[in-house]
Design a protein around this motif. Structure first.
Motif, PDB file in Angstrom:
ATOM      1  N   SER A   6       0.884  -1.168   0.000  1.00 57.09           N
ATOM      2  CA  SER A   6       0.000   0.000   0.000  1.00 57.09           C
ATOM      3  C   SER A   6       0.921   1.217   0.000  1.00 57.09           C
ATOM      4  O   SER A   6       1.799   1.337   0.864  1.00 57.09           O
ATOM      5  CB  SER A   6      -0.873   0.013   1.262  1.00 57.09           C
ATOM      6  OG  SER A   6      -1.795  -1.050   1.233  1.00 57.09           O
ATOM      7  N   SER A   7       0.717   2.090  -0.960  1.00 56.37           N
ATOM      8  CA  SER A   7       1.627   3.229  -1.188  1.00 56.37           C
ATOM      9  C   SER A   7       1.966   4.037   0.056  1.00 56.37           C
ATOM     10  O   SER A   7       3.115   4.438   0.256  1.00 56.37           O
ATOM     11  CB  SER A   7       0.936   4.175  -2.166  1.00 56.37           C
ATOM     12  OG  SER A   7       1.655   4.302  -3.322  1.00 56.37           O
ATOM     13  N   CYS A   8       0.945   4.283   0.881  1.00 57.63           N
ATOM     14  CA  CYS A   8       1.170   5.162   2.041  1.00 57.63           C
ATOM     15  C   CYS A   8       2.178   4.553   3.017  1.00 57.63           C
ATOM     16  O   CYS A   8       2.813   5.279   3.787  1.00 57.63           O
ATOM     17  CB  CYS A   8      -0.147   5.477   2.751  1.00 57.63           C
ATOM     18  SG  CYS A   8      -1.064   4.013   3.240  1.00 57.63           S
ATOM     19  N   CYS A  14      -0.351   9.990   0.359  1.00 52.37           N
ATOM     20  CA  CYS A  14      -1.590   9.754  -0.391  1.00 52.37           C
ATOM     21  C   CYS A  14      -2.790   9.489   0.510  1.00 52.37           C
ATOM     22  O   CYS A  14      -3.871   9.159   0.029  1.00 52.37           O
ATOM     23  CB  CYS A  14      -1.383   8.585  -1.367  1.00 52.37           C
ATOM     24  SG  CYS A  14      -0.781   7.077  -0.583  1.00 52.37           S
ATOM     25  N   ARG A  15      -2.623   9.647   1.821  1.00 49.96           N
ATOM     26  CA  ARG A  15      -3.782   9.423   2.704  1.00 49.96           C
ATOM     27  C   ARG A  15      -4.789  10.567   2.535  1.00 49.96           C
ATOM     28  O   ARG A  15      -4.479  11.615   1.969  1.00 49.96           O
ATOM     29  CB  ARG A  15      -3.326   9.340   4.166  1.00 49.96           C
ATOM     30  CG  ARG A  15      -2.484   8.100   4.442  1.00 49.96           C
ATOM     31  CD  ARG A  15      -2.252   7.938   5.916  1.00 49.96           C
ATOM     32  NE  ARG A  15      -3.452   7.564   6.607  1.00 49.96           N
ATOM     33  CZ  ARG A  15      -3.807   8.038   7.814  1.00 49.96           C
ATOM     34  NH1 ARG A  15      -3.050   8.904   8.436  1.00 49.96           N
ATOM     35  NH2 ARG A  15      -4.926   7.637   8.381  1.00 49.96           N
ATOM     36  N   TYR A  39       0.811   0.632  -4.623  1.00 51.38           N
ATOM     37  CA  TYR A  39      -0.551   0.804  -5.157  1.00 51.38           C
ATOM     38  C   TYR A  39      -1.344   1.680  -4.186  1.00 51.38           C
ATOM     39  O   TYR A  39      -1.269   1.454  -2.965  1.00 51.38           O
ATOM     40  CB  TYR A  39      -1.290  -0.536  -5.242  1.00 51.38           C
ATOM     41  CG  TYR A  39      -0.715  -1.505  -6.238  1.00 51.38           C
ATOM     42  CD1 TYR A  39      -1.244  -1.602  -7.527  1.00 51.38           C
ATOM     43  CD2 TYR A  39       0.349  -2.330  -5.894  1.00 51.38           C
ATOM     44  CE1 TYR A  39      -0.720  -2.505  -8.440  1.00 51.38           C
ATOM     45  CE2 TYR A  39       0.879  -3.226  -6.802  1.00 51.38           C
ATOM     46  CZ  TYR A  39       0.337  -3.311  -8.078  1.00 51.38           C
ATOM     47  OH  TYR A  39       0.853  -4.198  -8.975  1.00 51.38           O
ATOM     48  N   CYS A  40      -2.081   2.634  -4.728  1.00 56.77           N
ATOM     49  CA  CYS A  40      -3.033   3.390  -3.902  1.00 56.77           C
ATOM     50  C   CYS A  40      -4.283   3.627  -4.735  1.00 56.77           C
ATOM     51  O   CYS A  40      -4.383   4.613  -5.480  1.00 56.77           O
ATOM     52  CB  CYS A  40      -2.450   4.730  -3.443  1.00 56.77           C
ATOM     53  SG  CYS A  40      -3.663   5.669  -2.480  1.00 56.77           S
ATOM     54  N   GLU A  42      -7.203   4.655  -3.927  1.00 56.95           N
ATOM     55  CA  GLU A  42      -7.939   5.900  -3.614  1.00 56.95           C
ATOM     56  C   GLU A  42      -7.324   7.089  -4.333  1.00 56.95           C
ATOM     57  O   GLU A  42      -8.024   7.946  -4.874  1.00 56.95           O
ATOM     58  CB  GLU A  42      -7.949   6.145  -2.099  1.00 56.95           C
ATOM     59  CG  GLU A  42      -8.880   5.209  -1.351  1.00 56.95           C
ATOM     60  CD  GLU A  42      -8.972   5.539   0.126  1.00 56.95           C
ATOM     61  OE1 GLU A  42      -8.887   6.713   0.508  1.00 56.95           O
ATOM     62  OE2 GLU A  42      -9.123   4.581   0.925  1.00 56.95           O
ATOM     63  N   LYS A  99      -2.141  -1.869   4.080  1.00 52.96           N
ATOM     64  CA  LYS A  99      -2.341  -0.958   5.221  1.00 52.96           C
ATOM     65  C   LYS A  99      -3.552  -1.421   6.024  1.00 52.96           C
ATOM     66  O   LYS A  99      -4.654  -1.535   5.489  1.00 52.96           O
ATOM     67  CB  LYS A  99      -2.563   0.474   4.697  1.00 52.96           C
ATOM     68  CG  LYS A  99      -2.969   1.482   5.749  1.00 52.96           C
ATOM     69  CD  LYS A  99      -1.816   1.854   6.649  1.00 52.96           C
ATOM     70  CE  LYS A  99      -2.261   2.729   7.794  1.00 52.96           C
ATOM     71  NZ  LYS A  99      -2.951   2.034   8.887  1.00 52.96           N
ATOM     72  N   SER A 102      -7.829   0.117   6.818  1.00 52.17           N
ATOM     73  CA  SER A 102      -8.348   0.966   5.746  1.00 52.17           C
ATOM     74  C   SER A 102      -9.548   0.311   5.044  1.00 52.17           C
ATOM     75  O   SER A 102      -9.518  -0.888   4.765  1.00 52.17           O
ATOM     76  CB  SER A 102      -7.228   1.207   4.727  1.00 52.17           C
ATOM     77  OG  SER A 102      -7.772   1.473   3.459  1.00 52.17           O
ATOM     78  N   CYS A 105      -7.692  -0.851   1.798  1.00 50.95           N
ATOM     79  CA  CYS A 105      -6.564  -1.787   1.842  1.00 50.95           C
ATOM     80  C   CYS A 105      -6.611  -2.787   3.006  1.00 50.95           C
ATOM     81  O   CYS A 105      -5.837  -3.750   2.995  1.00 50.95           O
ATOM     82  CB  CYS A 105      -5.248  -1.008   1.921  1.00 50.95           C
ATOM     83  SG  CYS A 105      -4.849  -0.134   0.391  1.00 50.95           S
TER      84      CYS A 105
HETATM   85  S1  SF4 Z   1      -5.953   3.562  -0.328  1.00 49.22           S
HETATM   86 FE1  SF4 Z   1      -5.530   4.406   1.685  1.00 49.22          FE
HETATM   87  S2  SF4 Z   1      -4.557   2.739   2.799  1.00 49.22           S
HETATM   88 FE2  SF4 Z   1      -4.497   2.207   0.626  1.00 49.22          FE
HETATM   89  S3  SF4 Z   1      -2.541   2.985  -0.090  1.00 49.22           S
HETATM   90 FE3  SF4 Z   1      -4.017   4.597  -0.447  1.00 49.22          FE
HETATM   91  S4  SF4 Z   1      -3.914   5.891   1.357  1.00 49.22           S
HETATM   92 FE4  SF4 Z   1      -2.919   3.945   1.875  1.00 49.22          FE
END
Ligand code: SF4
Length: 326
Positions: A6-8, A14-15, A39-40, A42, A99, A102, A105
């Motif tokens: 998860s990218s964050c 990217c949150r 990967y994100c 959102e 993550k 979430s 994720c």
């Molecule tokens: S969708 Fe949310 S939890 Fe998943 S990588 Fe993006 S910011 Fe992080």
């Protein structure tokens, strides 16, 4: 070696509030061994910063809804998650760290809110995480929070290195003899997960039906991946140590054997870490030139610098011993 994340978790801002959830174990330790593929979902469809989203239990099932204006974004999130899993097909990942908590994720125990004013329940799965599970049921998956547990961490790292080794092996156009050799090298690692899995794999390798190699490899792949997804325990690991000690039984003195058994029992009682026992077994293996043992992946399942077996908490009892539940 590619690992999905998860990218964050690797520091991408990217949150929803424009911050990250950078994880030190991933960014300081794992980055030495893996190429991360972030990967994100959102970020691909919403702007940052953005309104938070949550899982909500509705009459139409669990939906993803924005917290303030109550917009249903379930289909948008499902569609973009599908795009991400299609991209994953080409990325040749050996695992994925997601993550926790979430609605996109989270792998498990994500909060599910009620439409009316009732307490939330931790029983949901993130939309992207669910897509990954559905499309890659045998891919090693974990959440960053669970990797703080030394037992889950050791099991996960062992699993992803074995996963990588299997695919490297399969991509080398192996013969039946190569399969026997690969299978033999994994004997004690698979034993440490499940003896019955080793037996199942042995029957596949024996190929009594005289099936073509492609069919046998395919069957072997599925059973191998299922075997390595199982968690090791103190009792199963202790059993493997006893098997390995058997190779030296007639070669070492009575005192040396007693000393070795005492060391193994100290591991069993949680006094010393597994690496202390492994080190002694490796010394004997070298001293008595036990080539069969030296090829066992169980003795070197991943880079030693990860030091995962140096923690007494990396091994747990199973339920059958009634000491501690997994
Ligand atoms: S969708 Fe949310 S939890 Fe998943 S990588 Fe993006 S910011 Fe992080």
């Amino acid at each position: 070696m590619k690992l999905g994340v998860s990218s964050c978790l690797i520091g991408t801002m990217c949150r929803y509030d424009g911050t990250s959830s950078k994880d030190n174990f991933i960014t300081n330790i794992l980055q030495k061994y893996f190429e991360f593929v972030p990967y994100c979902p959102e970020k691909m469809i919403f702007s940052t910063p953005r309104e938070t989203i949550r899982l909500v239990n509705t009459k139409d099932g669990i939906r993803v809804v924005t917290s303030n204006d109550k917009r249903d974004v379930t289909d948008d999130l499902k569609n973009i998650s599908q795009v991400c899993v299609e991209q994953m097909q080409n990325d040749e990942l050996c695992g994925f760290i997601l993550k926790s908590k979430s609605p996109t994720c989270g792998l498990e125990r994500v909060k599910v809110y009620q439409e009316i004013n009732a307490p939330s329940e931790k029983k949901g799965v993130g939309v992207f995480a669910q897509k990954i599970k559905d499309n890659f049921p045998l891919l090693p998956l974990e959440e960053e929070g669970r990797l703080n547990d030394p037992w889950l961490r050791e099991n996960f790292l062992m699993q992803i290195f074995a996963y990588r080794n299997l695919f490297e092996f399969l991509n080398s156009s192996p013969s039946f003899n190569d399969l026997v050799e690969f299978h033999t090298s994994y004997k004690y690692l698979i034993y440490s997960k499940s003896q019955s899995s080793y037996k199942t794999l042995g029957n596949i390798v024996a190929n009594h039906e005289k099936s073509p190699i492609e069919e046998v490899l395919n069957e072997y792949k599925v059973s191998f991946l299922e075997a390595i997804s199982q968690k090791g325990t103190i009792s199963k690991t202790y059993n493997v140590l006893l098997h390995i000690l058997g190779y030296f039984k007639k070669l070492i003195s009575k005192e040396e054997k007693e000393e070795m058994l005492e060391t193994m029992n100290e591991f069993k009682e949680g006094i010393i870490p597994l690496i202390a026992v492994i080190k002694l077994l490796k010394i004997y293996s070298k001293r008595f030139n036990q080539e069969y043992l030296e090829k066992q992946v169980f003795l070197n399942p991943y880079p030693k610098e990860l030091a995962l077996r140096s923690n007494v908490k990396a091994y747990k009892w199973d339920k059958s011993f009634g000491l501690e539940e997994i």
